[in-house]
Design an enzyme around this catalytic site. Structure first.
Site, mmCIF file in Angstrom:
data_model
loop_
_atom_site.group_PDB
_atom_site.id
_atom_site.type_symbol
_atom_site.label_atom_id
_atom_site.label_comp_id
_atom_site.label_asym_id
_atom_site.label_seq_id
_atom_site.Cartn_x
_atom_site.Cartn_y
_atom_site.Cartn_z
ATOM 1 N N SER A 1 0.871 -1.189 0.000
ATOM 2 C CA SER A 1 0.000 0.000 0.000
ATOM 3 C C SER A 1 0.899 1.228 0.000
ATOM 4 C CB SER A 1 -0.843 0.008 1.271
ATOM 5 O OG SER A 1 -1.401 1.302 1.491
ATOM 6 N N TYR B 1 -2.319 -1.185 10.562
ATOM 7 C CA TYR B 1 -2.233 -1.341 9.092
ATOM 8 C C TYR B 1 -0.891 -0.824 8.564
ATOM 9 C CZ TYR B 1 -3.976 -1.124 4.207
ATOM 10 O OH TYR B 1 -4.168 -1.296 2.855
HETATM 11 P P1 NAD Z 1 -11.066 -6.325 -0.217
HETATM 12 O O1 NAD Z 1 -11.630 -6.239 1.140
HETATM 13 O O2 NAD Z 1 -12.001 -6.371 -1.365
HETATM 14 O O3 NAD Z 1 -10.081 -7.555 -0.365
HETATM 15 C C1 NAD Z 1 -9.388 -8.160 0.691
HETATM 16 C C2 NAD Z 1 -9.485 -9.652 0.501
HETATM 17 O O4 NAD Z 1 -8.687 -10.315 1.482
HETATM 18 C C3 NAD Z 1 -10.927 -10.142 0.675
HETATM 19 O O5 NAD Z 1 -11.259 -10.976 -0.404
HETATM 20 C C4 NAD Z 1 -10.859 -10.929 1.970
HETATM 21 O O6 NAD Z 1 -11.774 -12.010 2.035
HETATM 22 C C5 NAD Z 1 -9.432 -11.428 1.953
HETATM 23 N N1 NAD Z 1 -8.961 -11.832 3.275
HETATM 24 C C6 NAD Z 1 -9.059 -11.147 4.435
HETATM 25 N N2 NAD Z 1 -8.534 -11.875 5.452
HETATM 26 C C7 NAD Z 1 -8.099 -13.043 4.891
HETATM 27 C C8 NAD Z 1 -7.470 -14.200 5.404
HETATM 28 N N3 NAD Z 1 -7.165 -14.310 6.709
HETATM 29 N N4 NAD Z 1 -7.182 -15.215 4.550
HETATM 30 C C9 NAD Z 1 -7.475 -15.125 3.230
HETATM 31 N N5 NAD Z 1 -8.080 -14.040 2.689
HETATM 32 C C10 NAD Z 1 -8.376 -13.026 3.515
HETATM 33 O O7 NAD Z 1 -10.087 -5.064 -0.350
HETATM 34 P P2 NAD Z 1 -8.956 -4.717 -1.417
HETATM 35 O O8 NAD Z 1 -8.904 -3.262 -1.463
HETATM 36 O O9 NAD Z 1 -9.151 -5.486 -2.649
HETATM 37 O O10 NAD Z 1 -7.644 -5.231 -0.666
HETATM 38 C C11 NAD Z 1 -6.693 -6.095 -1.234
HETATM 39 C C12 NAD Z 1 -5.297 -5.717 -0.797
HETATM 40 O O11 NAD Z 1 -4.982 -4.437 -1.339
HETATM 41 C C13 NAD Z 1 -5.128 -5.573 0.716
HETATM 42 O O12 NAD Z 1 -3.888 -6.116 1.105
HETATM 43 C C14 NAD Z 1 -5.150 -4.066 0.927
HETATM 44 O O13 NAD Z 1 -4.466 -3.690 2.086
HETATM 45 C C15 NAD Z 1 -4.463 -3.609 -0.329
HETATM 46 N N6 NAD Z 1 -4.695 -2.203 -0.667
HETATM 47 C C16 NAD Z 1 -5.923 -1.748 -1.021
HETATM 48 C C17 NAD Z 1 -6.091 -0.403 -1.342
HETATM 49 C C18 NAD Z 1 -7.413 0.180 -1.756
HETATM 50 O O14 NAD Z 1 -7.513 1.420 -1.887
HETATM 51 N N7 NAD Z 1 -8.434 -0.603 -1.988
HETATM 52 C C19 NAD Z 1 -5.002 0.463 -1.290
HETATM 53 C C20 NAD Z 1 -3.764 -0.039 -0.916
HETATM 54 C C21 NAD Z 1 -3.617 -1.370 -0.614
#
Ligand code: NAD
Length: 266
Positions: A153, A166
């Site tokens: 991130s 986080y």
């Molecule tokens: P999201 O909530 O749609 O996806 C997160 C996924 O992780 C979900 O499918 C959830 O079921 C899964 N998950 C959670 N705990 C788990 C576990 N213990 N075992 C297996 N799966 C698990 O959100 P997203 O935005 O798609 O996030 C994906 C990644 O991207 C994350 O690591 C998040 O920190 C990172 N991220 C997202 C953003 C953003 O703006 N959306 C920005 C920077 C980083």
């Protein structure tokens, strides 16, 4: 998306039932990789991912696992090898947020985020690396024995009040990625990170769903639009191909300029 860029490769994407993970799994499937679609609890979401890959002529299976549990992480890698005969690409994407002011944060809120976002990535990376190092690739070959991509991130470098769990996990990922890249280079295993900015997914739905939230988000994005999972997915596909063979130990910030300190632009 260019087809067949990942033909013959097998990819495992954690947390692929929604958001960025779903986008990456679909894009890798469309690029010709066989995909293991990991999910934690949302089986329907994982089946949607699988269907979108299969409808385009690709191959995918779903696999339930909690990445923060060592036996589950190992099972995921075993599933890829048993079902598709090999594993080439691990995308460590699963992640959660449990926001709380530091003065009120409970040990549980701290631990849960560290377990999923940092320890979970360690466990999957270790199990995958043990598989990758069985392959012998000579240094002069312009291909790798395996690829690990961490979805980190922008908050691996931008501090974020109210989310110390986080940011500590994402900052930790940054050094885990670099140390692993250093340690595994001799086995020709590439290790990199993609650090997304603000991407429209469930994790930040509360922010982008309201007009006010959207405005606030946009004020932090010089490029003027909120990102979508496909923005990250395309980069992940490319990073996993041999076109990116000389890249290891790098973080690609895919953030519309969020890390350019936009409040200093005027
Ligand atoms: P999201 O909530 O749609 O996806 C997160 C996924 O992780 C979900 O499918 C959830 O079921 C899964 N998950 C959670 N705990 C788990 C576990 N213990 N075992 C297996 N799966 C698990 O959100 P997203 O935005 O798609 O996030 C994906 C990644 O991207 C994350 O690591 C998040 O920190 C990172 N991220 C997202 C953003 C953003 O703006 N959306 C920005 C920077 C980083």
């Amino acid at each position: 998306m260019e087809e067949n860029k990942l033909k013959g490769k097998v990819a495992l994407v954690t947390g692929a039932s929604s958001g960025i993970g779903q986008g990456i799994a679909i894009a890798m499937g469309h690029a010709g990789a066989k995909v293991v679609v990991n999910f934690h609890s949302d089986e329907d979401g994982a089946r949607d991912t699988q269907k979108l890959i299969e409808d385009a002529g690709g191959e995918a299976i779903t696999a339930r696992a909690d990445v923060s549990k060592a036996e589950d992480a190992q099972k995921l890698i075993d599933t890829a090898v048993e079902h598709f005969g090999r594993l080439d690409i691990l995308v460590n994407n699963a992640g959660i947020q449990k926001d709380q002011e530091f003065l009120k944060m409970t040990l549980e809120e701290w631990q849960k985020v560290i377990d999923t976002n940092l320890t979970g990535h360690f466990l999957c990376a270790q199990a995958a690396a043990r598989e990758f190092v069985k392959r012998e690739v000579k240094p002069e070959e312009k291909t790798s024995a395996g690829n690990i991509i961490f979805i980190s991130s922008v908050h691996d470098i931008i501090p974020w009040a109210g989310r110390v769990n986080y940011t500590a996990a994402k900052g930790g990922l940054q050094m885990m990625m670099k140390s692993l890249a250093q340690e595994l280079a001799k086995y020709k295993v590439r290790v990199n990170a993609i650090s997304p900015g603000a991407i429209k997914t469930d994790i930040n739905r509360k922010e982008w769903e309201t007009e006010e939230g959207r405005k606030k988000m946009l004020s932090q994005i010089p490029y003027g639009r909120i990102g979508e999972p496909e923005d990250i997915a395309k980069v992940a596909v490319w990073l996993a191909t041999d076109e990116a063979d000389y890249i290891t130990g790098s973080t690609l910030y895919v953030d519309g300029g969020m890390t350019l300190y936009p409040s200093f632009s005027e």
